[in-house]
Design a protein around this motif. Structure first.
Motif, PDB file in Angstrom:
ATOM      1  N   LEU A  89       0.828  -1.211   0.000  1.00  0.00           N
ATOM      2  CA  LEU A  89       0.000   0.000   0.000  1.00  0.00           C
ATOM      3  C   LEU A  89       0.861   1.260   0.000  1.00  0.00           C
ATOM      4  CD1 LEU A  89      -2.645  -1.032   2.696  1.00  0.00           C
ATOM      5  CD2 LEU A  89      -3.058  -0.814   0.242  1.00  0.00           C
ATOM      6  N   LEU A  90       2.162   1.082   0.201  1.00  0.00           N
ATOM      7  CA  LEU A  90       3.068   2.224   0.308  1.00  0.00           C
ATOM      8  C   LEU A  90       4.117   2.250  -0.804  1.00  0.00           C
ATOM      9  CD1 LEU A  90       3.618   2.230   4.178  1.00  0.00           C
ATOM     10  CD2 LEU A  90       2.195   3.798   2.854  1.00  0.00           C
ATOM     11  N   GLY A  91       3.901   1.445  -1.832  1.00  0.00           N
ATOM     12  CA  GLY A  91       4.807   1.457  -2.970  1.00  0.00           C
ATOM     13  C   GLY A  91       6.160   0.842  -2.718  1.00  0.00           C
ATOM     14  N   ILE A  92       6.282  -0.007  -1.715  1.00  0.00           N
ATOM     15  CA  ILE A  92       7.565  -0.647  -1.407  1.00  0.00           C
ATOM     16  C   ILE A  92       7.905  -1.646  -2.516  1.00  0.00           C
ATOM     17  CG2 ILE A  92       8.817  -2.092   0.238  1.00  0.00           C
ATOM     18  CD1 ILE A  92       7.000  -0.952   2.427  1.00  0.00           C
ATOM     19  N   GLU A  93       9.120  -1.568  -3.007  1.00  0.00           N
ATOM     20  CA  GLU A  93       9.538  -2.439  -4.106  1.00  0.00           C
ATOM     21  C   GLU A  93       9.825  -3.856  -3.612  1.00  0.00           C
ATOM     22  OE1 GLU A  93       9.543  -1.705  -7.259  1.00  0.00           O
ATOM     23  OE2 GLU A  93       9.032   0.411  -7.001  1.00  0.00           O
ATOM     24  N   GLU A  94       9.600  -4.807  -4.486  1.00  0.00           N
ATOM     25  CA  GLU A  94       9.858  -6.212  -4.173  1.00  0.00           C
ATOM     26  C   GLU A  94      11.354  -6.452  -3.973  1.00  0.00           C
ATOM     27  OE1 GLU A  94       7.607  -8.686  -3.991  1.00  0.00           O
ATOM     28  OE2 GLU A  94       5.801  -7.694  -4.754  1.00  0.00           O
ATOM     29  N   GLY A  95      11.710  -7.182  -2.941  1.00  0.00           N
ATOM     30  CA  GLY A  95      13.080  -7.642  -2.745  1.00  0.00           C
ATOM     31  C   GLY A  95      14.056  -6.634  -2.183  1.00  0.00           C
ATOM     32  N   VAL A  96      13.594  -5.424  -1.834  1.00  0.00           N
ATOM     33  CA  VAL A  96      14.524  -4.440  -1.290  1.00  0.00           C
ATOM     34  C   VAL A  96      14.944  -4.829   0.125  1.00  0.00           C
ATOM     35  CG1 VAL A  96      13.626  -2.542  -2.678  1.00  0.00           C
ATOM     36  CG2 VAL A  96      12.648  -2.974  -0.420  1.00  0.00           C
TER      37      VAL A  96
END
Length: 297
Positions: A89-96
């Motif tokens: 919901l907060l635009g966090i990228e996959e795998g960071v």
């Protein structure tokens, strides 16, 4: 926006935004970015309704940098927890491995959403560093009651308490930076409770927060009311042995808090580093400008 460029009226054009969300429902859109769009609780509710009733599977959403508040966060979290296809919901990228939301105007509502994402582990499973520097996860109160700085610590702890609980069960996050987040003495109690059982967190940065009731005086550029509220800090010092490093720079610490910190460091032994290495010993008068040449740590 007001004359200082700050958002004054979230949800000011809610009807137009509601029509946009209605139009998105039958579309094939699977990712939306509403970050920094001035959404308040009503706007967050529109986003939740859109995602709930969308024809397509909406996997990625960002409401970052919007003052969605507790009500808006609750609506979004309900949809998030009932729809496992939603990754963020907060635009966090996959795998960071690091989430850096420094100075993104993260309020209590977004902190609630972040806590929900940390608990779910959809895109946060391998995160080892969480940076929230320069936000207000517990809200903030205008000292002069004019809606602008200087700010005092807020009293909205729903998001902060939820985030502390999420950090307590995280097995990957080792570094947490909540410096300059306008945290006061009351914020230390849920943090101390979490530190007692934290599985992974070893380094916490709390610099720039008046943790013992100190308030910053912009006119004299110094801390006032030093060590005026020690309750949370005493409990906090009691669990510092669980950490490897704590940054308390520029927290307006005085004689009483320095003494408590010294006991904590002594009990922890060589396993705990306090940064910076100097802790200001202010006079009992409670004003950091009373002695010239005292390091403001």
């Amino acid at each position: 926006l007001n004359r200082h460029g700050r958002l004054k009226t979230p949800d000011a054009h809610i009807e137009g935004f509601r029509r946009l969300c209605e139009a998105l429902k039958p579309s094939q859109v699977t990712e939306v970015d509403f970050s920094g769009c001035g959404l308040g609780p009503l706007g967050a509710g529109c986003v939740a309704d859109y995602v709930r009733n969308a024809i397509a599977v909406v996997a990625r959403i960002s409401v970052l940098s919007n003052p969605i508040g507790v009500e808006g966060a609750a609506a979004l979290i309900e949809v998030y927890e009932k729809n496992p296809q939603i990754r963020t919901l907060l635009g966090i990228e996959e795998g960071v491995t690091e989430v850096n939301f420094s100075e993104k105007n993260v309020d209590v509502g977004q902190t609630m959403v972040l806590a929900a994402e940390l608990r779910a582990g959809m895109v946060t499973a391998v995160i080892n560093s969480l940076v929230l520097k320069g936000n207000f996860p517990c809200g903030r109160i205008s000292k002069d009651n004019d809606g602008q700085a200087p700010w005092l610590p807020g009293k909205e702890f729903q998001g902060w308490t939820a985030m502390c609980s999420a950090l307590a069960i995280s097995t990957t996050i080792t570094h947490v930076d909540v410096s300059e987040c306008i945290l006061g003495p009351e914020a230390l109690t849920p943090l101390a409770d979490a530190i007692k059982v934290m599985a992974a967190v070893k380094v916490i940065n709390l610099s720039g927060c008046g943790l013992t009731g100190a308030t910053w005086d912009d006119d004299y550029e110094c801390w006032d009311n030093i060590d005026s509220d020690m309750t949370g800090f005493v409990a906090f010092c009691g669990v510092l042995g669980k950490l490897e490093e704590i940054n308390l720079g520029n927290c307006g610490l005085g004689p009483s808090s320095a003494a408590e910190l010294a006991k904590a460091v002594s009990n922890a032994g060589a396993g705990l580093q306090v940064r910076p290495t100097c802790v200001a010993n202010f006079p009992p008068g409670g004003h950091s400008g009373d002695w010239d040449g005292v390091p403001a740590c």
